[in-house]
Design a protein around this motif. Structure first.
Motif, PDB file in Angstrom:
ATOM      1  N   UNK A 191       0.827  -1.210   0.000  1.00 55.61           N
ATOM      2  CA  UNK A 191       0.000   0.000   0.000  1.00 55.61           C
ATOM      3  C   UNK A 191       0.861   1.260   0.000  1.00 55.61           C
ATOM      4  N   UNK A 192       1.945   1.229   0.785  1.00 57.07           N
ATOM      5  CA  UNK A 192       2.790   2.410   0.940  1.00 57.07           C
ATOM      6  C   UNK A 192       3.427   2.824  -0.381  1.00 57.07           C
ATOM      7  N   UNK A 193       3.879   1.865  -1.153  1.00 53.96           N
ATOM      8  CA  UNK A 193       4.618   2.183  -2.379  1.00 53.96           C
ATOM      9  C   UNK A 193       3.807   3.055  -3.332  1.00 53.96           C
ATOM     10  N   UNK A 194       2.570   2.697  -3.708  1.00 59.90           N
ATOM     11  CA  UNK A 194       1.798   3.600  -4.575  1.00 59.90           C
ATOM     12  C   UNK A 194       1.406   4.894  -3.883  1.00 59.90           C
ATOM     13  N   UNK A 195       1.241   4.857  -2.555  1.00 59.76           N
ATOM     14  CA  UNK A 195       0.913   6.092  -1.839  1.00 59.76           C
ATOM     15  C   UNK A 195       2.036   7.117  -1.960  1.00 59.76           C
ATOM     16  N   UNK A 196       3.268   6.655  -2.141  1.00 63.98           N
ATOM     17  CA  UNK A 196       4.414   7.541  -2.345  1.00 63.98           C
ATOM     18  C   UNK A 196       4.615   7.884  -3.819  1.00 63.98           C
ATOM     19  N   UNK A 197       3.726   7.382  -4.671  1.00 65.20           N
ATOM     20  CA  UNK A 197       3.877   7.636  -6.103  1.00 65.20           C
ATOM     21  C   UNK A 197       4.893   6.744  -6.766  1.00 65.20           C
ATOM     22  N   UNK A 198       5.277   5.649  -6.101  1.00 62.15           N
ATOM     23  CA  UNK A 198       6.271   4.725  -6.626  1.00 62.15           C
ATOM     24  C   UNK A 198       5.584   3.531  -7.276  1.00 62.15           C
ATOM     25  N   UNK A 199       6.354   2.724  -7.995  1.00 60.25           N
ATOM     26  CA  UNK A 199       5.823   1.549  -8.669  1.00 60.25           C
ATOM     27  C   UNK A 199       6.435   0.286  -8.068  1.00 60.25           C
ATOM     28  N   UNK A 200       5.603  -0.699  -7.790  1.00 59.52           N
ATOM     29  CA  UNK A 200       6.082  -1.963  -7.239  1.00 59.52           C
ATOM     30  C   UNK A 200       6.456  -2.916  -8.354  1.00 59.52           C
ATOM     31  N   UNK A 201       7.654  -3.495  -8.261  1.00 56.87           N
ATOM     32  CA  UNK A 201       8.108  -4.522  -9.204  1.00 56.87           C
ATOM     33  C   UNK A 201       8.168  -5.840  -8.444  1.00 56.87           C
ATOM     34  N   UNK A 202       7.248  -6.777  -8.710  1.00 55.83           N
ATOM     35  CA  UNK A 202       7.163  -7.994  -7.897  1.00 55.83           C
ATOM     36  C   UNK A 202       8.330  -8.942  -8.107  1.00 55.83           C
ATOM     37  N   UNK A 203       8.772  -9.546  -7.008  1.00 57.63           N
ATOM     38  CA  UNK A 203       9.851 -10.534  -7.012  1.00 57.63           C
ATOM     39  C   UNK A 203       9.350 -11.767  -6.264  1.00 57.63           C
ATOM     40  N   UNK A 204       9.308 -12.902  -6.923  1.00 53.59           N
ATOM     41  CA  UNK A 204       8.870 -14.130  -6.274  1.00 53.59           C
ATOM     42  C   UNK A 204       9.890 -14.635  -5.274  1.00 53.59           C
ATOM     43  N   UNK A 205       9.461 -15.549  -4.410  1.00 51.21           N
ATOM     44  CA  UNK A 205      10.362 -16.069  -3.387  1.00 51.21           C
ATOM     45  C   UNK A 205      10.004 -17.500  -3.055  1.00 51.21           C
ATOM     46  N   UNK A 206      10.980 -18.207  -2.477  1.00 53.97           N
ATOM     47  CA  UNK A 206      10.742 -19.539  -1.943  1.00 53.97           C
ATOM     48  C   UNK A 206      11.114 -19.511  -0.467  1.00 53.97           C
ATOM     49  N   UNK A 207      11.287 -20.661   0.156  1.00 56.10           N
ATOM     50  CA  UNK A 207      11.566 -20.689   1.588  1.00 56.10           C
ATOM     51  C   UNK A 207      12.909 -20.068   1.946  1.00 56.10           C
ATOM     52  N   UNK A 208      13.806 -19.924   0.951  1.00 53.31           N
ATOM     53  CA  UNK A 208      15.131 -19.333   1.185  1.00 53.31           C
ATOM     54  C   UNK A 208      15.163 -17.845   0.887  1.00 53.31           C
ATOM     55  N   UNK A 209      14.014 -17.266   0.576  1.00 56.39           N
ATOM     56  CA  UNK A 209      13.968 -15.834   0.318  1.00 56.39           C
ATOM     57  C   UNK A 209      13.746 -15.500  -1.148  1.00 56.39           C
TER      58      UNK A 209
END
Length: 443
Positions: A191-209
């Protein structure tokens, strides 16, 4: 202009307000493309700079996003649409396993710590002009950071980890910049990222991060910042292990100008070792909140980082709240100094419940994740149906939509309030809720 909706205004503020009203009313839908800057300027008979200023305002407020030649469009999830609203109303008689809260029985008593802080304040009141960070708290925090291998740096204190992240992002980034974040990840951060006018770039993860190949793709795509969770990742419980940390450090070393934010979400509730990435980029911070181990109402986090970033955070803080209450700082210092909690005991309590639930689900043919912390992530084919069925069975869980961008559906179950006797019934309910319905024939 944009179908039936007509953008109006002669000044930048009027144009921005016109668009924002339309988004709020639903006349402009998420994903809808706004007119090209010059085209709208001609239509409104104003200077193109006026429209540019209006679009900048809308971008800063998180209403629209700009994608270069593809133009400006209404954000898929406007900043006014908080993921926290995507929660289940828990009716009487239904057990709540959705809230992400710690077990109150594992939190330390605060009476003595607060009394000591009050007594110290009476002896030596904190007045305007005093240092923002209590010296004892800073020394304890710095010592703990050093023991965990975190790069040497100054210490700042904020009102929780989200407050820290907001200040750090604002200190370095401009509206329109991309931030690489975990997916699924912490809903409040998403929520915070768009509220700051920024764009979220998703990164997938597994149990190791975070998965290195996906982080590499986000960085190649122009991400200016990266936010990663070291331990007890919310909602999956992932922990960055030694080998994954080596991979991530090598990857980030090729992007020294990228801002790195590490959230040690599991501090105090996880007994797995920390493998920090700090110092591999020019600008970095590592944040630790007291919320999960000592109580959410303490509203305090400590952070360390490079001198420039910490100085910017402190400088902006001086112009806002000024400082975090020294009563709280003194209380937390007392809790740390007296070892008010034993992390291995707290971690063990959460581990037993979490692992028991994952094991019970596996016995029922339901895969689940949760390497550390207080949450279990369960992939489901249909979130809405699963949440509704579980609610009907007497259990409230968190819908995965609160935490996801592009990752597959799931639900989050918080184990903090579960007893040994609850594990079987919860697992039964989840298995029933995620099982495909029997095919029926209708005449």
């Amino acid at each position: 202009m944009l179908g039936e909706y007509r953008i109006e205004g002669r000044r930048a503020s009027e144009i921005a307000a016109s668009v924002e009203r339309a988004v709020g009313a639903g006349s402009l839908q998420p994903g809808e493309v706004l007119p090209p800057l010059r085209e709208l300027a001609v239509f409104l008979e104003v200077n193109p700079n006026t429209v540019a200023a209006a679009y900048r305002t809308l971008r800063d407020r998180g209403v629209i996003e700009t994608a270069g030649r593809r133009g400006s469009r209404v954000r898929p999830r406007p900043a006014s649409t908080a993921r926290e609203a995507l929660r289940v109303a828990v009716p009487p008689g239904v057990r709540d396993a959705s809230d992400g809260n710690p077990d109150p029985a594992l939190l330390p008593p605060l009476e003595r710590a607060l009394a000591e802080a009050a007594a110290r304040s009476a002896r030596r009141p904190v007045l305007y002009g005093a240092p923002a960070v209590d010296a004892d708290l800073a020394a304890l925090a710095r010592s703990a950071f050093s023991r965990d291998g975190v790069t040497e740096g100054p210490v700042a204190v904020t009102s929780g980890s989200l407050d820290a992240m907001e200040r750090v992002l604002a200190a370095h980034l401009r509206p329109g910049d991309a931030v690489a974040v975990e997916d699924p990840g912490w809903g409040s951060l998403l929520d915070l990222i768009p509220a700051l006018g920024l764009r979220a770039a998703p990164v997938g993860l597994d149990d190791e991060g975070p998965l290195p190949e996906q982080l590499a793709r986000a960085l190649a795509g122009g991400a200016r910042a990266v936010v990663l969770t070291d331990r007890a990742q919310n909602p999956t419980g992932a922990v960055i292990g030694r080998e994954r940390a080596v991979e991530l450090r090598a990857l980030l070393a090729d992007h020294p100008d990228v801002l790195l934010i590490e959230d040690d979400h599991g501090h105090g509730i996880v007994d797995l070792p920390l493998h920090p990435l700090s110092g591999v980029t020019d600008h970095w911070v590592l944040v630790r909140s007291t919320a999960k181990a000592y109580g959410p109402d303490l509203r305090l986090a400590v952070l360390t980082g490079d001198a420039v970033t910490v100085d910017r955070v402190r400088g902006r803080q001086r112009l806002g709240p000024g400082w975090v209450s020294h009563l709280l700082q003194d209380a937390v210092a007392h809790l740390w100094r007296t070892s008010a909690i034993e992390p291995t005991v707290v971690a063990g309590a959460y581990d037993r419940r979490r692992e028991a639930l994952i094991r019970a689900l596996a016995e029922r043919g339901v895969p689940a994740r949760g390497r550390s912390g207080m949450n279990v992530w369960v992939p489901v084919p249909d979130e809405t149906a699963a949440v509704a069925r579980l609610l009907h069975a007497g259990w409230a869980v968190a819908p995965g939509a609160r935490f996801r961008m592009q990752s597959p559906p799931g639900v989050r179950i918080t184990v903090s309030g579960l007893s040994d006797d609850d594990i079987g019934p919860v697992a039964d309910a989840v298995a029933s809720a995620t099982r495909p319905g029997e095919p029926r024939r209708y005449e």
